[in-house]
Design an enzyme around this catalytic site. Sequence first.
Site, PDB file in Angstrom:
ATOM      1  N   GLU A   1      25.823  95.444 -21.424  1.00 26.83           N
ATOM      2  CA  GLU A   1      25.498  96.779 -21.963  1.00 26.83           C
ATOM      3  C   GLU A   1      25.925  96.904 -23.424  1.00 26.83           C
ATOM      4  O   GLU A   1      25.603  97.875 -24.088  1.00 26.83           O
ATOM      5  CB  GLU A   1      26.141  97.875 -21.105  1.00 26.83           C
ATOM      6  CG  GLU A   1      27.666  97.888 -21.046  1.00 26.83           C
ATOM      7  CD  GLU A   1      28.233  96.965 -19.960  1.00 26.83           C
ATOM      8  OE1 GLU A   1      27.654  95.888 -19.733  1.00 26.83           O
ATOM      9  OE2 GLU A   1      29.265  97.326 -19.366  1.00 26.83           O
ATOM     10  N   ARG A   2      26.662  95.898 -23.934  1.00 33.54           N
ATOM     11  CA  ARG A   2      27.088  95.937 -25.337  1.00 33.54           C
ATOM     12  C   ARG A   2      26.049  95.322 -26.276  1.00 33.54           C
ATOM     13  O   ARG A   2      26.044  95.591 -27.463  1.00 33.54           O
ATOM     14  CB  ARG A   2      28.405  95.181 -25.507  1.00 33.54           C
ATOM     15  CG  ARG A   2      29.498  95.727 -24.620  1.00 33.54           C
ATOM     16  CD  ARG A   2      30.825  95.080 -24.940  1.00 33.54           C
ATOM     17  NE  ARG A   2      31.795  95.314 -23.891  1.00 33.54           N
ATOM     18  CZ  ARG A   2      32.402  96.472 -23.668  1.00 33.54           C
ATOM     19  NH1 ARG A   2      32.128  97.499 -24.446  1.00 33.54           N
ATOM     20  NH2 ARG A   2      33.272  96.598 -22.688  1.00 33.54           N
TER      21      ARG A   2
ATOM     22  N   PHE B   1      28.755  89.734 -23.519  1.00 35.29           N
ATOM     23  CA  PHE B   1      28.314  90.211 -24.837  1.00 35.29           C
ATOM     24  C   PHE B   1      28.278  89.114 -25.895  1.00 35.29           C
ATOM     25  O   PHE B   1      27.650  89.264 -26.931  1.00 35.29           O
ATOM     26  CB  PHE B   1      29.239  91.343 -25.319  1.00 35.29           C
ATOM     27  CG  PHE B   1      30.551  90.852 -25.869  1.00 35.29           C
ATOM     28  CD1 PHE B   1      30.648  90.410 -27.188  1.00 35.29           C
ATOM     29  CD2 PHE B   1      31.696  90.794 -25.080  1.00 35.29           C
ATOM     30  CE1 PHE B   1      31.851  89.929 -27.696  1.00 35.29           C
ATOM     31  CE2 PHE B   1      32.894  90.315 -25.582  1.00 35.29           C
ATOM     32  CZ  PHE B   1      32.970  89.883 -26.898  1.00 35.29           C
TER      33      PHE B   1
ATOM     34  N   CYS C   1      33.742  81.354 -25.466  1.00 33.24           N
ATOM     35  CA  CYS C   1      34.506  80.838 -24.328  1.00 33.24           C
ATOM     36  C   CYS C   1      34.971  79.421 -24.609  1.00 33.24           C
ATOM     37  O   CYS C   1      35.870  78.915 -23.946  1.00 33.24           O
ATOM     38  CB  CYS C   1      33.667  80.866 -23.070  1.00 33.24           C
ATOM     39  SG  CYS C   1      32.292  79.731 -23.143  1.00 33.24           S
TER      40      CYS C   1
ATOM     41  N   ALA D   1      25.046  89.037 -17.646  1.00 31.09           N
ATOM     42  CA  ALA D   1      25.405  88.329 -18.889  1.00 31.09           C
ATOM     43  C   ALA D   1      26.542  89.030 -19.639  1.00 31.09           C
ATOM     44  O   ALA D   1      26.739  90.240 -19.505  1.00 31.09           O
ATOM     45  CB  ALA D   1      24.170  88.223 -19.777  1.00 31.09           C
TER      46      ALA D   1
ATOM     47  N   GLU E   1      43.606  85.478 -22.421  1.00 31.95           N
ATOM     48  CA  GLU E   1      42.574  85.096 -23.392  1.00 31.95           C
ATOM     49  C   GLU E   1      42.558  86.158 -24.491  1.00 31.95           C
ATOM     50  O   GLU E   1      42.397  87.341 -24.204  1.00 31.95           O
ATOM     51  CB  GLU E   1      41.233  85.073 -22.643  1.00 31.95           C
ATOM     52  CG  GLU E   1      40.085  84.473 -23.394  1.00 31.95           C
ATOM     53  CD  GLU E   1      38.801  84.493 -22.567  1.00 31.95           C
ATOM     54  OE1 GLU E   1      38.678  85.320 -21.654  1.00 31.95           O
ATOM     55  OE2 GLU E   1      37.917  83.669 -22.867  1.00 31.95           O
TER      56      GLU E   1
ATOM     57  N   LYS F   1      20.543  91.508 -15.783  1.00 34.79           N
ATOM     58  CA  LYS F   1      21.327  92.629 -16.301  1.00 34.79           C
ATOM     59  C   LYS F   1      22.068  92.137 -17.542  1.00 34.79           C
ATOM     60  O   LYS F   1      23.065  91.423 -17.442  1.00 34.79           O
ATOM     61  CB  LYS F   1      22.338  93.156 -15.281  1.00 34.79           C
ATOM     62  CG  LYS F   1      22.930  94.481 -15.782  1.00 34.79           C
ATOM     63  CD  LYS F   1      24.290  94.788 -15.248  1.00 34.79           C
ATOM     64  CE  LYS F   1      25.416  94.227 -16.052  1.00 34.79           C
ATOM     65  NZ  LYS F   1      25.553  94.724 -17.426  1.00 34.79           N
TER      66      LYS F   1
HETATM   67  P1  NAD Z   1      32.821  91.032 -19.053  1.00 33.96           P
HETATM   68  O1  NAD Z   1      33.318  90.393 -17.817  1.00 33.96           O
HETATM   69  O2  NAD Z   1      33.506  92.246 -19.551  1.00 33.96           O
HETATM   70  O3  NAD Z   1      31.270  91.457 -18.866  1.00 33.96           O
HETATM   71  C1  NAD Z   1      30.324  90.525 -18.405  1.00 33.96           C
HETATM   72  C2  NAD Z   1      29.318  91.256 -17.530  1.00 33.96           C
HETATM   73  O4  NAD Z   1      29.973  91.768 -16.371  1.00 33.96           O
HETATM   74  C3  NAD Z   1      28.659  92.427 -18.216  1.00 33.96           C
HETATM   75  O5  NAD Z   1      27.292  92.414 -17.924  1.00 33.96           O
HETATM   76  C4  NAD Z   1      29.374  93.638 -17.637  1.00 33.96           C
HETATM   77  O6  NAD Z   1      28.515  94.748 -17.491  1.00 33.96           O
HETATM   78  C5  NAD Z   1      29.847  93.175 -16.288  1.00 33.96           C
HETATM   79  N1  NAD Z   1      31.173  93.695 -15.936  1.00 33.96           N
HETATM   80  C6  NAD Z   1      32.165  94.063 -16.775  1.00 33.96           C
HETATM   81  N2  NAD Z   1      33.255  94.423 -16.086  1.00 33.96           N
HETATM   82  C7  NAD Z   1      32.953  94.283 -14.788  1.00 33.96           C
HETATM   83  C8  NAD Z   1      33.685  94.483 -13.579  1.00 33.96           C
HETATM   84  N3  NAD Z   1      34.937  94.918 -13.583  1.00 33.96           N
HETATM   85  N4  NAD Z   1      33.068  94.217 -12.417  1.00 33.96           N
HETATM   86  C9  NAD Z   1      31.807  93.755 -12.379  1.00 33.96           C
HETATM   87  N5  NAD Z   1      31.065  93.558 -13.494  1.00 33.96           N
HETATM   88  C10 NAD Z   1      31.627  93.814 -14.682  1.00 33.96           C
HETATM   89  O7  NAD Z   1      32.770  89.895 -20.147  1.00 33.96           O
HETATM   90  P2  NAD Z   1      32.453  90.059 -21.682  1.00 33.96           P
HETATM   91  O8  NAD Z   1      33.587  90.766 -22.318  1.00 33.96           O
HETATM   92  O9  NAD Z   1      31.090  90.585 -21.885  1.00 33.96           O
HETATM   93  O10 NAD Z   1      32.441  88.523 -22.157  1.00 33.96           O
HETATM   94  C11 NAD Z   1      33.606  87.851 -22.557  1.00 33.96           C
HETATM   95  C12 NAD Z   1      34.152  86.992 -21.452  1.00 33.96           C
HETATM   96  O11 NAD Z   1      33.160  86.078 -21.007  1.00 33.96           O
HETATM   97  C13 NAD Z   1      35.308  86.111 -21.908  1.00 33.96           C
HETATM   98  O12 NAD Z   1      36.273  86.060 -20.889  1.00 33.96           O
HETATM   99  C14 NAD Z   1      34.676  84.741 -22.109  1.00 33.96           C
HETATM  100  O13 NAD Z   1      35.557  83.661 -21.990  1.00 33.96           O
HETATM  101  C15 NAD Z   1      33.670  84.753 -20.996  1.00 33.96           C
HETATM  102  N6  NAD Z   1      32.608  83.799 -21.264  1.00 33.96           N
HETATM  103  C16 NAD Z   1      32.602  82.653 -20.536  1.00 33.96           C
HETATM  104  C17 NAD Z   1      31.623  81.707 -20.777  1.00 33.96           C
HETATM  105  C18 NAD Z   1      31.610  80.435 -20.004  1.00 33.96           C
HETATM  106  O14 NAD Z   1      30.587  79.775 -20.004  1.00 33.96           O
HETATM  107  N7  NAD Z   1      32.688  80.079 -19.323  1.00 33.96           N
HETATM  108  C19 NAD Z   1      30.654  81.927 -21.764  1.00 33.96           C
HETATM  109  C20 NAD Z   1      30.688  83.118 -22.475  1.00 33.96           C
HETATM  110  C21 NAD Z   1      31.676  84.058 -22.215  1.00 33.96           C
END
Ligand code: NAD
Length: 522
Positions: A200-201, A173, A305, A171, A405, A197
């Site tokens: 972590e934020r 943040f 998003c 998931a 974004e 999972k």
């Molecule tokens: P993120 O990708 O940084 O983190 C999401 C999850 O992936 C976390 O659990 C994190 O631990 C893990 N993660 C982070 N970096 C990773 C990597 N390099 N490799 C594998 N796993 C990794 O996203 P975020 O900053 O928590 O959330 C914001 C993003 O999510 C924005 O791009 C937003 O548009 C997107 N989002 C999309 C939707 C949708 O339905 N399309 C909904 C909510 C958020």
Amino acid sequence: MFMSHLYRNQKAVSALYNKNMFHFSKVLPNFINGEFVQSKATQFFEVRNPATQELITKVPQTTEAEFNEAVAVAAEQYKSWSQTPLLERQRYMFAYQDKIRKNMDKIAALITAENGKTLADAKGDVIRGLEVVEHACGISHIIQGETIENVARGVDTYSYRVPLGVCAGIAPFNFPAMIPLWMFPYAITCGNTFILKPSERVPNTSQYLMELLNEINLPKGVVNVVHGGFDTVKQICEDKTIRAISFVGGNKAGDYIYESGAKHHKRVQVNMGAKNHGVFLPDCDKEDAINALVSAAFGAAGQRCMALTTAVMVGETKNWVPEIVEKVKELKLGNGAESGVDVAPLCYADLKKNVLRLLDSAVAEGATLPLDGRSFVHPKYPQGNFVGPTVIDNVKPHMTCYQEEIFGPALCVVHVDTLEEAIELINKNQYGNGTAIFTKSGSAARYFQNNIECGQIGINLPIPVPLPMFSFTGSKRSFGGDLNFYGKNGVKFFTQFKTITARWKKDQDAGYKVSTSFPVMK
Ligand code: NAD
């Protein structure tokens, strides 16, 4: 153990924010087999209050052995849970929706404490997740199979939808309650067991959702939580037992999970980033449209998003920018826990740095800032991750602020002459999460709807996130996979077909003779 005595004596939702009422675990435990268990981790992530920087809790990087234990527990529990009748599984969801509803204010206060968003917005976060739980209470008509009697003489074929096994969710943040609730309620009602999972934020919200699962006496081990960052994601992708992964987050992580999950033979759905355009035609209800734009661009400080981050002003609507700016100026910045706040701080400090980088790039590349929030400092919360609402005018498609974004309180404004140009602009964008058009013309709206390459379209409304009787149908680079989140697709994602072809011959019927040719139904 984690938060059961957390919210005694609360009077109002905002009072819950009072730091004396939060007894966060110093180090967050995992949730394995129905127990909150401390990790033997040596690496930790810090969760800080976005307005004050107060350290809320530390999140362990779950060890490999602990992760494997969680998966083993889920696999063992799958044997009995998958055989539990559907109505019984749905009954747990009935109880769960009631628990969430009754504890909505508490969950919202928790979200605000760790994510920063306003309490009203946090409540919306819970409600949109709750709707999915409610929908999971009634999936029996979706999970039904298919039958053809007499598909050949004396032969019937029937397909059942059966669960997959152990499934996992990763998931982001920005919706600490809604997005985990997009995942495990469907998965487990379909008969799977689950490894979550959380981000972590914002891990405390998921932890509390687990407490509520214990309160409804969900069998131990049906849902398990392992905390961590990339290492846990990698383990999920490469694990041999896990059959499917639901992911929501950014494109870097989503691409990795899609590729690695598929390489390791898993079913994967990834909802990723976005750049959502709102198209404004001169004939629209101007005040309504500007209100919708400002709400959808700056709500949750742009960390959605489906935020409407790019206004495409068609023709004479280019003259509306000063009015938009005046409306944005009215937004009140503050700690999300306090009443009357419209724009709260960003969730974490590095995100603020990235937003400022993109705003600086906009200026460097020739855009103008009729409203510039880059240097905003909140007098009461000088350490908060605040960025003042910013309007970036004269944006061109090649600019970095358009290509990336922003995920902050910033609105890009692009000017075009015609609806066709607007459509061409949007269709060239890599993302396809959502878009919206504002007009009084039915034919213009229909033309837009038919020609736009976006998965979710709003007509005179700005954030068209479908309710769970539909699915969340982002497209292009906003989604990877085949089956979307929640709704019918959600049930399909968490089930697979098992198809039986049966022949029951009557005593007088002739049996098969030996034949080595491919069987053909007669
Ligand atoms: P993120 O990708 O940084 O983190 C999401 C999850 O992936 C976390 O659990 C994190 O631990 C893990 N993660 C982070 N970096 C990773 C990597 N390099 N490799 C594998 N796993 C990794 O996203 P975020 O900053 O928590 O959330 C914001 C993003 O999510 C924005 O791009 C937003 O548009 C997107 N989002 C999309 C939707 C949708 O339905 N399309 C909904 C909510 C958020």
